[in-house]
Design a protein around this motif. Structure first.
Motif, PDB file in Angstrom:
ATOM      1  N   HIS A  33       0.794  -1.054  -0.007  1.00 30.63           N
ATOM      2  CA  HIS A  33      -0.039  -0.056   0.159  1.00 30.63           C
ATOM      3  C   HIS A  33       0.729   1.404  -0.142  1.00 30.63           C
ATOM      4  CE1 HIS A  33      -3.011  -3.024   1.374  1.00 30.63           C
ATOM      5  NE2 HIS A  33      -3.727  -2.160   0.636  1.00 30.63           N
ATOM      6  N   GLU A  34       2.072   1.004   0.518  1.00 26.24           N
ATOM      7  CA  GLU A  34       2.889   2.495   0.427  1.00 26.24           C
ATOM      8  C   GLU A  34       3.950   2.574  -0.791  1.00 26.24           C
ATOM      9  OE1 GLU A  34       2.389   5.204   2.439  1.00 26.24           O
ATOM     10  OE2 GLU A  34       0.480   4.012   3.259  1.00 26.24           O
ATOM     11  N   GLY A  35       3.753   3.423  -1.677  1.00 30.44           N
ATOM     12  CA  GLY A  35       4.639   3.193  -2.792  1.00 30.44           C
ATOM     13  C   GLY A  35       6.089   3.719  -2.181  1.00 30.44           C
ATOM     14  N   TRP A  77       6.937   3.702  10.418  1.00 33.75           N
ATOM     15  CA  TRP A  77       6.630   4.328  11.480  1.00 33.75           C
ATOM     16  C   TRP A  77       5.539   5.684  10.850  1.00 33.75           C
ATOM     17  CZ3 TRP A  77       5.203   4.423  16.283  1.00 33.75           C
ATOM     18  CH2 TRP A  77       4.873   5.874  16.848  1.00 33.75           C
ATOM     19  N   ASN A  78       5.940   6.220   9.687  1.00 33.52           N
ATOM     20  CA  ASN A  78       5.248   7.097   9.143  1.00 33.52           C
ATOM     21  C   ASN A  78       3.815   6.437   8.754  1.00 33.52           C
ATOM     22  OD1 ASN A  78       4.818   9.601   7.752  1.00 33.52           O
ATOM     23  ND2 ASN A  78       5.100   8.568   5.670  1.00 33.52           N
ATOM     24  N   THR A  79       3.863   5.090   8.120  1.00 38.25           N
ATOM     25  CA  THR A  79       2.783   4.562   7.800  1.00 38.25           C
ATOM     26  C   THR A  79       1.626   4.196   9.161  1.00 38.25           C
ATOM     27  OG1 THR A  79       3.851   3.395   6.009  1.00 38.25           O
ATOM     28  CG2 THR A  79       1.664   2.295   6.601  1.00 38.25           C
ATOM     29  N   LEU A  88      -8.524   8.094  13.602  1.00 43.91           N
ATOM     30  CA  LEU A  88      -9.061   9.278  14.516  1.00 43.91           C
ATOM     31  C   LEU A  88      -9.881  10.199  13.969  1.00 43.91           C
ATOM     32  CD1 LEU A  88      -6.041   9.843  16.704  1.00 43.91           C
ATOM     33  CD2 LEU A  88      -8.016   8.670  17.383  1.00 43.91           C
ATOM     34  N   VAL A  89      -9.506  10.829  12.698  1.00 37.94           N
ATOM     35  CA  VAL A  89     -10.185  11.963  11.978  1.00 37.94           C
ATOM     36  C   VAL A  89     -11.207  11.345  10.808  1.00 37.94           C
ATOM     37  CG1 VAL A  89      -8.453  13.536  12.845  1.00 37.94           C
ATOM     38  CG2 VAL A  89      -8.407  12.843  10.422  1.00 37.94           C
ATOM     39  N   ALA A  90     -10.970  10.036  10.627  1.00 35.63           N
ATOM     40  CA  ALA A  90     -11.934   9.703   9.614  1.00 35.63           C
ATOM     41  C   ALA A  90     -11.959  10.517   8.278  1.00 35.63           C
ATOM     42  CB  ALA A  90     -13.387   9.389  10.087  1.00 35.63           C
ATOM     43  N   LYS A  91     -10.689  10.913   7.839  1.00 36.77           N
ATOM     44  CA  LYS A  91     -10.577  11.685   6.641  1.00 36.77           C
ATOM     45  C   LYS A  91     -11.271  12.969   6.609  1.00 36.77           C
ATOM     46  CE  LYS A  91      -8.579   8.493   3.867  1.00 36.77           C
ATOM     47  NZ  LYS A  91      -7.246   8.508   3.434  1.00 36.77           N
ATOM     48  N   GLN A  92     -11.764  13.492   7.804  1.00 31.61           N
ATOM     49  CA  GLN A  92     -11.991  14.929   8.048  1.00 31.61           C
ATOM     50  C   GLN A  92     -10.734  15.654   7.946  1.00 31.61           C
ATOM     51  OE1 GLN A  92     -15.470  16.154   8.235  1.00 31.61           O
ATOM     52  NE2 GLN A  92     -15.657  14.067   7.380  1.00 31.61           N
ATOM     53  N   TYR A  93     -10.869  16.927   7.370  1.00 35.36           N
ATOM     54  CA  TYR A  93      -9.580  17.875   7.445  1.00 35.36           C
ATOM     55  C   TYR A  93      -9.526  18.566   8.870  1.00 35.36           C
ATOM     56  CZ  TYR A  93      -6.200  21.423   6.761  1.00 35.36           C
ATOM     57  OH  TYR A  93      -4.983  22.216   6.805  1.00 35.36           O
ATOM     58  N   ASP A  94      -8.179  18.346   9.400  1.00 34.56           N
ATOM     59  CA  ASP A  94      -8.200  18.728  10.742  1.00 34.56           C
ATOM     60  C   ASP A  94      -6.701  19.515  10.758  1.00 34.56           C
ATOM     61  OD1 ASP A  94      -9.017  17.934  14.045  1.00 34.56           O
ATOM     62  OD2 ASP A  94      -7.056  17.965  13.589  1.00 34.56           O
ATOM     63  N   MET A  96      -4.802  19.584  13.361  1.00 34.36           N
ATOM     64  CA  MET A  96      -3.554  18.943  14.140  1.00 34.36           C
ATOM     65  C   MET A  96      -3.204  17.606  13.378  1.00 34.36           C
ATOM     66  SD  MET A  96      -2.021  19.062  16.547  1.00 34.36           S
ATOM     67  CE  MET A  96      -2.427  20.639  17.547  1.00 34.36           C
ATOM     68  N   ALA A  97      -4.122  17.092  12.628  1.00 36.75           N
ATOM     69  CA  ALA A  97      -3.818  15.786  11.868  1.00 36.75           C
ATOM     70  C   ALA A  97      -2.990  16.168  10.727  1.00 36.75           C
ATOM     71  CB  ALA A  97      -5.252  15.441  11.148  1.00 36.75           C
ATOM     72  N   LYS A  98      -3.111  17.397  10.281  1.00 35.93           N
ATOM     73  CA  LYS A  98      -1.791  17.730   9.112  1.00 35.93           C
ATOM     74  C   LYS A  98      -0.656  17.916   9.652  1.00 35.93           C
ATOM     75  CE  LYS A  98      -0.495  21.731   6.304  1.00 35.93           C
ATOM     76  NZ  LYS A  98       0.159  20.780   5.447  1.00 35.93           N
ATOM     77  N   SER A 104       5.615  13.702  11.165  1.00 43.01           N
ATOM     78  CA  SER A 104       5.835  12.121  10.658  1.00 43.01           C
ATOM     79  C   SER A 104       6.570  12.125   9.219  1.00 43.01           C
ATOM     80  CB  SER A 104       4.586  11.145  10.756  1.00 43.01           C
ATOM     81  OG  SER A 104       4.948   9.937  10.401  1.00 43.01           O
ATOM     82  N   ALA A 105       6.147  12.923   8.127  1.00 43.26           N
ATOM     83  CA  ALA A 105       6.886  12.687   7.091  1.00 43.26           C
ATOM     84  C   ALA A 105       8.304  13.306   7.225  1.00 43.26           C
ATOM     85  CB  ALA A 105       5.928  13.292   5.926  1.00 43.26           C
ATOM     86  N   ALA A 106       8.424  14.190   7.794  1.00 37.82           N
ATOM     87  CA  ALA A 106       9.622  14.966   8.220  1.00 37.82           C
ATOM     88  C   ALA A 106      10.624  13.932   8.819  1.00 37.82           C
ATOM     89  CB  ALA A 106       9.557  16.063   8.938  1.00 37.82           C
TER      90      ALA A 106
HETATM   91  N1  LIG Z   1      -7.229  14.661   7.965  1.00 40.94           N
HETATM   92  C1  LIG Z   1      -6.346  15.661   7.419  1.00 40.94           C
HETATM   93  N2  LIG Z   1      -6.352  16.683   7.472  1.00 40.94           N
HETATM   94  C2  LIG Z   1      -5.397  17.458   7.598  1.00 40.94           C
HETATM   95  N3  LIG Z   1      -4.564  17.274   6.664  1.00 40.94           N
HETATM   96  C3  LIG Z   1      -4.171  16.115   5.990  1.00 40.94           C
HETATM   97  C4  LIG Z   1      -5.226  15.149   6.389  1.00 40.94           C
HETATM   98  N4  LIG Z   1      -4.814  13.855   5.767  1.00 40.94           N
HETATM   99  C5  LIG Z   1      -3.743  14.278   5.059  1.00 40.94           C
HETATM  100  N5  LIG Z   1      -3.391  15.409   5.124  1.00 40.94           N
HETATM  101  C6  LIG Z   1      -2.286  16.290   4.455  1.00 40.94           C
HETATM  102  O1  LIG Z   1      -1.994  15.421   3.291  1.00 40.94           O
HETATM  103  C7  LIG Z   1      -0.707  14.990   3.204  1.00 40.94           C
HETATM  104  C8  LIG Z   1      -0.381  13.513   2.601  1.00 40.94           C
HETATM  105  O2  LIG Z   1      -1.250  12.590   3.553  1.00 40.94           O
HETATM  106  P1  LIG Z   1      -1.057  11.337   3.812  1.00 40.94           P
HETATM  107  O3  LIG Z   1       0.191  11.411   4.541  1.00 40.94           O
HETATM  108  O4  LIG Z   1      -2.125  10.718   4.368  1.00 40.94           O
HETATM  109  O5  LIG Z   1      -0.482  10.844   2.425  1.00 40.94           O
HETATM  110  P2  LIG Z   1       0.665  10.080   1.995  1.00 40.94           P
HETATM  111  O6  LIG Z   1       0.667  10.253   0.509  1.00 40.94           O
HETATM  112  O7  LIG Z   1       0.631   8.725   2.139  1.00 40.94           O
HETATM  113  O8  LIG Z   1       1.967  10.797   2.491  1.00 40.94           O
HETATM  114  P3  LIG Z   1       3.557  10.229   2.421  1.00 40.94           P
HETATM  115  O9  LIG Z   1       4.037  10.541   1.105  1.00 40.94           O
HETATM  116  O10 LIG Z   1       4.110  10.625   3.446  1.00 40.94           O
HETATM  117  O11 LIG Z   1       3.706   8.730   2.504  1.00 40.94           O
HETATM  118  C9  LIG Z   1      -0.119  14.984   4.962  1.00 40.94           C
HETATM  119  O12 LIG Z   1       1.347  15.455   5.139  1.00 40.94           O
HETATM  120  C10 LIG Z   1      -0.989  16.380   5.177  1.00 40.94           C
HETATM  121  O13 LIG Z   1      -0.309  17.597   5.053  1.00 40.94           O
END
Ligand SMILES: Nc1ncnc2c1ncn2[C@@H]1O[C@H](COP(=O)(O)OP(=O)(O)OP(=O)(O)O)[C@@H](O)[C@H]1O
Length: 132
Positions: A33-35, A77-79, A88-94, A96-98, A104-106
């Motif tokens: 699932h993670e490219g 860990w990022n995954t 936790l946020v069920a795909k809602q924009y948040d 703190m989630a951002k 985590s990506a950093a």
């Molecule tokens: N629920 C959310 N609320 C706010 N921002 C979000 C949310 N989900 C994702 N994002 C933003 O979108 C970016 C990418 O989301 P996510 O990490 O789920 O995708 P990804 O493509 O798997 O990332 P990565 O390249 O790190 O594996 C996050 O770093 C964040 O900035």
């Protein structure tokens, strides 16, 4: 669910082999699932083949294998963080989630920078030697 259908496990693992099987499932899930995990593994394979061709020293192998594992651990860990936040946020924009996902990506970015620096320190002298 039929009478013989196995109940999904939510209890603790009962043996080492059960723990190992679930850990392997975690690795397989991340790979599918993670490219980025696939890309990191592809780069790691190239680095290992190159190191074998150049016959790098034992300590250099230690550094290379260490940074490869650090990057893969960071990606795993990022995954975990991404899935926990989505749970936790069920795909809602948040906001703190951002921040949590961005930080985590950093972690992966910093680990990858370390790997690039170690790779340059080890491989540049070999390349210069070949070109000389
Ligand atoms: N629920 C959310 N609320 C706010 N921002 C979000 C949310 N989900 C994702 N994002 C933003 O979108 C970016 C990418 O989301 P996510 O990490 O789920 O995708 P990804 O493509 O798997 O990332 P990565 O390249 O790190 O594996 C996050 O770093 C964040 O900035």
């Amino acid at each position: 669910m039929g009478l013989n259908a196995k109940k999904p496990q939510t209890s603790k693992n009962h043996s080492f082999w059960q723990s190992l099987r679930h850990a392997a499932q975690g690795l397989s899930f991340t790979f599918q699932h993670e490219g980025n995990f696939k890309r990191h593994l592809a780069i790691a394979t190239i680095v290992i083949v190159l190191s074998a061709i150049l016959q790098v020293a034992k300590t250099e192998w230690l550094w290379l294998v260490s940074v490869i594992f650090i990057v893969l651990i960071a990606e795993l860990w990022n995954t975990v963080v991404e899935y926990l936040v989505d749970l936790l946020v069920a795909k809602q924009y948040d906001t703190m989630a951002k921040h949590i996902k961005d930080v985590s990506a950093a972690i992966v970015l910093v680990a990858s920078l370390l790997a690039v620096i170690v790779g340059l320190i080890i491989f540049v002298p070999y390349v210069l030697q070949i070109l000389a």
